[in-house]
Motif scaffolding. Structure first.
Motif, PDB file in Angstrom:
ATOM      1  N   LYS A  92     -26.120   4.473  15.404  1.00  0.00           N
ATOM      2  CA  LYS A  92     -25.339   4.358  16.639  1.00  0.00           C
ATOM      3  C   LYS A  92     -25.180   5.703  17.341  1.00  0.00           C
ATOM      4  O   LYS A  92     -25.080   6.757  16.715  1.00  0.00           O
ATOM      5  N   TRP A 125     -19.187   3.408  22.246  1.00  0.00           N
ATOM      6  CA  TRP A 125     -18.758   2.271  21.454  1.00  0.00           C
ATOM      7  C   TRP A 125     -17.251   2.072  21.562  1.00  0.00           C
ATOM      8  O   TRP A 125     -16.489   3.029  21.553  1.00  0.00           O
ATOM      9  N   TYR A 145     -26.914   2.357  21.967  1.00  0.00           N
ATOM     10  CA  TYR A 145     -25.730   2.137  22.813  1.00  0.00           C
ATOM     11  C   TYR A 145     -25.431   0.642  22.867  1.00  0.00           C
ATOM     12  O   TYR A 145     -26.352  -0.176  22.885  1.00  0.00           O
ATOM     13  N   PRO A 146     -24.156   0.262  22.941  1.00  0.00           N
ATOM     14  CA  PRO A 146     -23.773  -1.150  22.901  1.00  0.00           C
ATOM     15  C   PRO A 146     -23.839  -1.826  24.265  1.00  0.00           C
ATOM     16  O   PRO A 146     -22.813  -2.069  24.909  1.00  0.00           O
ATOM     17  N   ASN A 193     -17.875   4.858  17.441  1.00  0.00           N
ATOM     18  CA  ASN A 193     -19.088   5.644  17.693  1.00  0.00           C
ATOM     19  C   ASN A 193     -19.754   6.035  16.377  1.00  0.00           C
ATOM     20  O   ASN A 193     -19.111   6.129  15.331  1.00  0.00           O
ATOM     21  N   GLY A 241     -20.190  -2.844  24.843  1.00  0.00           N
ATOM     22  CA  GLY A 241     -19.329  -1.906  24.133  1.00  0.00           C
ATOM     23  C   GLY A 241     -19.148  -2.244  22.665  1.00  0.00           C
ATOM     24  O   GLY A 241     -18.609  -1.443  21.897  1.00  0.00           O
ATOM     25  N   GLU A 242     -19.601  -3.455  22.270  1.00  0.00           N
ATOM     26  CA  GLU A 242     -19.371  -3.909  20.899  1.00  0.00           C
ATOM     27  C   GLU A 242     -20.647  -4.228  20.121  1.00  0.00           C
ATOM     28  O   GLU A 242     -20.623  -4.312  18.898  1.00  0.00           O
ATOM     29  N   TYR A 261     -23.855  -4.269  15.356  1.00  0.00           N
ATOM     30  CA  TYR A 261     -22.446  -4.360  15.726  1.00  0.00           C
ATOM     31  C   TYR A 261     -21.741  -3.046  15.388  1.00  0.00           C
ATOM     32  O   TYR A 261     -22.352  -2.096  14.894  1.00  0.00           O
ATOM     33  N   LYS A 262     -20.449  -3.020  15.626  1.00  0.00           N
ATOM     34  CA  LYS A 262     -19.682  -1.803  15.351  1.00  0.00           C
ATOM     35  C   LYS A 262     -19.741  -1.410  13.883  1.00  0.00           C
ATOM     36  O   LYS A 262     -19.778  -0.221  13.558  1.00  0.00           O
ATOM     37  N   THR A 286     -23.873   3.376  11.038  1.00  0.00           N
ATOM     38  CA  THR A 286     -23.303   4.572  11.660  1.00  0.00           C
ATOM     39  C   THR A 286     -24.394   5.597  11.973  1.00  0.00           C
ATOM     40  O   THR A 286     -24.319   6.319  12.971  1.00  0.00           O
TER      41      THR A 286
END
Length: 312
Positions: free
Chosen positions: A233, A238, A253-254, A243, A268-269, A290-291, A230
């Motif tokens: 990111k 996200w 950024y993804p 985010n 986005g992931e 990853y997220k 976290t």
């Protein structure tokens, strides 16, 4: 009789040294002639001594006055106050010097920084003039943007220049480490399995991070877990409200990953970055964010990933 005369002379001397300023000895009016002779004799023999003593008395008074003045002057500039003043002057000089250094340092920072973050400055790519943010994390200075230097084997997501401008370019591993596909591409072992220094396609003064340096980054942010990821990111972009807090300004950024001739996957992931450490003839080490997690491991050399450089 002589004792009497000597007493008179002593009395006269004391009067002369007193505050009334009198310097004339007192002599009895009814003295006999012999006494007058004795007095004359004693006086003549003692005048010089009395005058000398009077001068001495005057000298003592003058010396005392000068001593008082000196003492007063000394109080005004005593050794202690002189030391304090000297210390203050040195301290003031030191502060001015320090202030000058701060101003100079601040001036240098202004030339290289566009952010209010205390850990951030910039690094310029002299090849194309692009300027990248860089941030201090742990003991290393990391590029806080994806590299966007165009090479023959680099790729913009969805073939969009806007995507390159925002997310940087995607590179094969051989391209990222500055080698040809024939020498280090998939199917070619080029002997980079150690954590060797590899400038690759990074701007001058920086290099492709080794797998060991990626692990050092993870350790600096608290490990491979949700709380740590976290912090890296970006605060937007996200999927599924994943985010980050972007604590260090690293701003991941993804963008996803490019699989050869196909388009970008996992946009986005996930964000994927190359390490300079080779794994095998077909694979090289990488880091994927990853997220909810960070993973380090090998991927096919022909995949397209982003590059984050580390300053030398």
């Amino acid at each position: 009789m002589k004792k009497y005369l000597l007493s008179v002379l002593v009395f006269a001397f004391l009067v002369a040294c007193g505050d009334d300023g009198s310097s004339n000895p007192v002599v009895a009016e009814n003295s006999s002639s012999s006494e007058q002779e004795d007095l004359s004799t004693v006086s003549s023999s003692s005048v010089a001594s009395s005058q000398s003593e009077l001068a001495s008395c005057s000298s003592i008074q003058e010396s005392s006055s000068q001593s008082k003045e000196a003492s007063s002057s000394s109080d005004a500039q005593s050794p202690v106050s002189s030391f304090v003043q000297e210390s203050d002057e040195k301290s003031s000089s030191s502060v001015l010097s320090s202030s000058s250094e701060v101003v100079e340092s601040s001036s240098s920072l202004d030339k290289t920084s566009s952010s209010s973050r205390s850990n951030e400055t910039i690094h310029k790519d002299t090849r194309d003039g692009r300027v990248y943010r860089v941030v201090l994390i742990g003991e290393m200075v990391w590029m806080a943007e994806n590299l966007n230097y165009e090479t023959q084997n680099s790729y913009c997501a969805y073939s969009s220049p806007d995507s390159c401008a925002k997310y940087g370019r995607l590179y094969t591993w051989a391209d990222a480490v500055g080698k040809t596909e024939e020498d280090c591409g998939a199917g070619h072992d080029c002997g980079m399995k150690k954590n060797d220094y590899a400038p690759g396609i990074c701007p001058m003064g920086s290099h492709i991070p080794t797998q060991k340096e990626w692990y050092a980054l993870m350790e600096a942010i608290g490990g491979q877990n949700l709380s740590a990821v976290t912090k890296l990111k970006a605060t937007a972009g996200w999927a599924d409200d994943a985010n980050g807090s972007d604590d260090y300004g690293y701003s991941v950024y993804p963008e996803g990953m490019w699989f050869g001739d196909t388009d970008v996957f996992h946009k986005g992931e996930m964000a994927a970055f190359w390490a300079s450490t080779e794994y095998s003839a077909d694979m090289a080490n990488s880091v994927k964010i990853y997220k909810n997690d960070i993973m380090a491991g090998p991927e096919n050399k022909s995949f397209g990933m982003n590059v984050r450089c580390v300053l030398d």
